[in-house]
Design an enzyme around this catalytic site. Structure first.
Site, PDB file in Angstrom:
ATOM      1  N   HIS A 209      -9.212   4.613  -1.870  1.00  6.03           N
ATOM      2  CA  HIS A 209      -8.699   5.030  -0.464  1.00  6.03           C
ATOM      3  C   HIS A 209      -9.489   5.931   0.220  1.00  6.03           C
ATOM      4  O   HIS A 209     -10.414   6.373  -0.165  1.00  6.03           O
ATOM      5  CB  HIS A 209      -7.440   5.718  -1.063  1.00  6.03           C
ATOM      6  CG  HIS A 209      -6.144   4.697  -1.595  1.00  6.03           C
ATOM      7  ND1 HIS A 209      -4.983   4.436  -0.988  1.00  6.03           N
ATOM      8  CD2 HIS A 209      -6.228   4.205  -2.744  1.00  6.03           C
ATOM      9  CE1 HIS A 209      -4.278   3.529  -1.765  1.00  6.03           C
ATOM     10  NE2 HIS A 209      -4.961   3.317  -2.949  1.00  6.03           N
TER      11      HIS A 209
ATOM     12  N   THR B 197      -8.502   2.323   8.989  1.00 10.53           N
ATOM     13  CA  THR B 197      -8.968   3.058  10.252  1.00 10.53           C
ATOM     14  C   THR B 197      -9.916   2.286  10.873  1.00 10.53           C
ATOM     15  O   THR B 197      -9.982   2.039  12.346  1.00 10.53           O
ATOM     16  CB  THR B 197      -9.388   4.305   9.814  1.00 10.53           C
ATOM     17  OG1 THR B 197      -8.424   5.130   9.251  1.00 10.53           O
ATOM     18  CG2 THR B 197     -10.098   5.164  10.828  1.00 10.53           C
TER      19      THR B 197
ATOM     20  N   ASP C 250       1.113  -1.081  -0.047  1.00 14.41           N
ATOM     21  CA  ASP C 250       0.070  -0.047   0.003  1.00 14.41           C
ATOM     22  C   ASP C 250       0.866   1.407  -0.142  1.00 14.41           C
ATOM     23  O   ASP C 250       1.763   1.556   0.881  1.00 14.41           O
ATOM     24  CB  ASP C 250      -0.996  -0.121   1.214  1.00 14.41           C
ATOM     25  CG  ASP C 250      -1.884   0.967   1.340  1.00 14.41           C
ATOM     26  OD1 ASP C 250      -2.393   1.559   0.196  1.00 14.41           O
ATOM     27  OD2 ASP C 250      -2.410   1.272   2.532  1.00 14.41           O
TER      28      ASP C 250
ATOM     29  N   SER D 227     -12.561   3.759   4.837  1.00 13.32           N
ATOM     30  CA  SER D 227     -13.188   3.297   6.058  1.00 13.32           C
ATOM     31  C   SER D 227     -14.762   3.883   6.591  1.00 13.32           C
ATOM     32  O   SER D 227     -14.823   5.260   6.108  1.00 13.32           O
ATOM     33  CB  SER D 227     -12.402   3.525   7.454  1.00 13.32           C
ATOM     34  OG  SER D 227     -11.437   2.499   7.513  1.00 13.32           O
TER      35      SER D 227
END
Ligand code: G3H
Ligand code: 13P
Ligand code: ZN
Length: 312
Positions: free
Chosen positions: A215, A261, A89, A218
């Site tokens: 991206h 997260t 990542d 969360s």
């Protein structure tokens, strides 16, 4: 089914229009939670590790970190029935990208998104040429996410230009693209309503025709934020991408849904609770156990929302 190339998982998700969570891990505990979730949901699993995770796992040594994380993931993958892939990542430094390719990762991200367009393109192409030569697929990013990225703080996100995305994919032959459409990393993504540019996303999908990556995806589960705060945490005003919005993103072309997260918040919230409730407990395994199980449940919920459950 064992360890597989990332392309197998994302190719299927792209062809059949569903999303796969790419879950960040740093250690054995998060790996167990994610693999356990995949096994229970019969979902393919994408594990991803950041440069920070590699440094942590290698106790400062990059190649040792990449090899250790690969060995852990490979070992677990070979003992479950679901396909599991490993991805780097936000690879920014050449030495991390090379260490991951050498270790056996199925894919790497080259994140040169902070550079001017032509430089991003040149750096991405350089990595694509090396990675493709050894059968490793590549993700790149276009645009800038709001918040802290590449150690640079951006006050506003710079959203992707779809026409530029088409040119970028053609010229780099990159396998997956992360277009900035309004998300940001971390627990504080939106002040009010969660707004993402779905029209822009659809256009990028039409013009590139490859698997796309979200991206900063969360959802920041409220119950976990509350739990953390109840047991001494200070996470005020946290807000993520709601499940309904994630579903819309998948319908519009997102196939890889990066999630870090949610796992962090969940693990820490439950760990805080257990530490307070069992002040005499000194065995880390007994303290971590409930946190691992909670992370597993959060991951399972995402697999169901994204549509990867039952696909393995
Ligand atoms: O997007 C970044 C991931 O959440 C990884 O974060 O660099 O703190 O490991 P990290
Ligand atoms: P979150 O901070 O929303 O989990 O995003 C993680 C991510 O994008 C990793 O690359
Ligand atoms: Zn990211």
């Amino acid at each position: 089914m064992p360890y597989v190339p990332t392309k197998e998982i994302l190719g299927d998700a792209h062809a059949k229009v569903y999303g796969v969570g790419a879950f960040n891990i740093n250690d054995l505990e998060f790996l167990q939670a994610v693999i356990g979730a995949g096994a229970e949901e019969s979902s393919p699993v994408l594990i991803e590790v950041s440069e920070g995770a590699i440094k942590y796992a290698g106790y400062g040594q990059v190649q040792r970190g990449a090899d250790t994380l690969y060995a852990m993931v490979k070992q677990y993958a070979d003992t479950v029935k679901i396909p599991v892939a490993l991805h780097l990542d936000h690879g920014k430094e050449f030495k991390y990208v090379m260490a991951c390719i050498k270790a056996g990762f199925g894919s790497v991200m080259i994140d040169a998104s902070a550079l001017p367009y032509e430089e991003n393109l040149k750096e991405t192409l350089r990595i694509v040429e090396i990675a493709h030569a050894v059968g490793v697929s590549v993700e790149a990013e276009l645009g800038t996410l709001k918040g802290i990225e590449d150690n640079v703080e951006a006050a506003e996100s710079i959203l992707v230009d779809p026409v530029q995305a088409e040119d970028f994919v053609k010229r780099t032959r990159v396998d997956y693209l992360a277009p900035a459409i309004g998300t940001s990393h971390g627990a504080f993504k939106f002040k009010g309503e969660a707004k993402l540019d779905l029209q822009r996303l659809k256009r990028v999908k039409e013009l590139t025709g490859i698997p796309l990556v979200l991206h900063g995806a969360s959802s920041v589960p409220e119950e976990m934020v509350d739990l953390a705060n109840r047991y001494g945490g200070k996470i005020e005003g946290a807000k993520g991408v709601p499940f309904e919005v994630l579903k819309e993103c998948v319908e519009a072309g997102i196939n890889k849904v990066n999630t870090d997260t949610d796992l962090r918040i969940t693990f820490i919230a439950v760990l805080r609770k257990v530490l307070i409730e069992k002040p005499g407990e000194i065995d880390p395994r007994k303290l971590f156990g409930p946190a691992i199980e909670a992370v597993k449940e959060i991951v399972k919920a995402r697999m169901r929302v994204l549509g990867s459950s039952g696909r393995a």
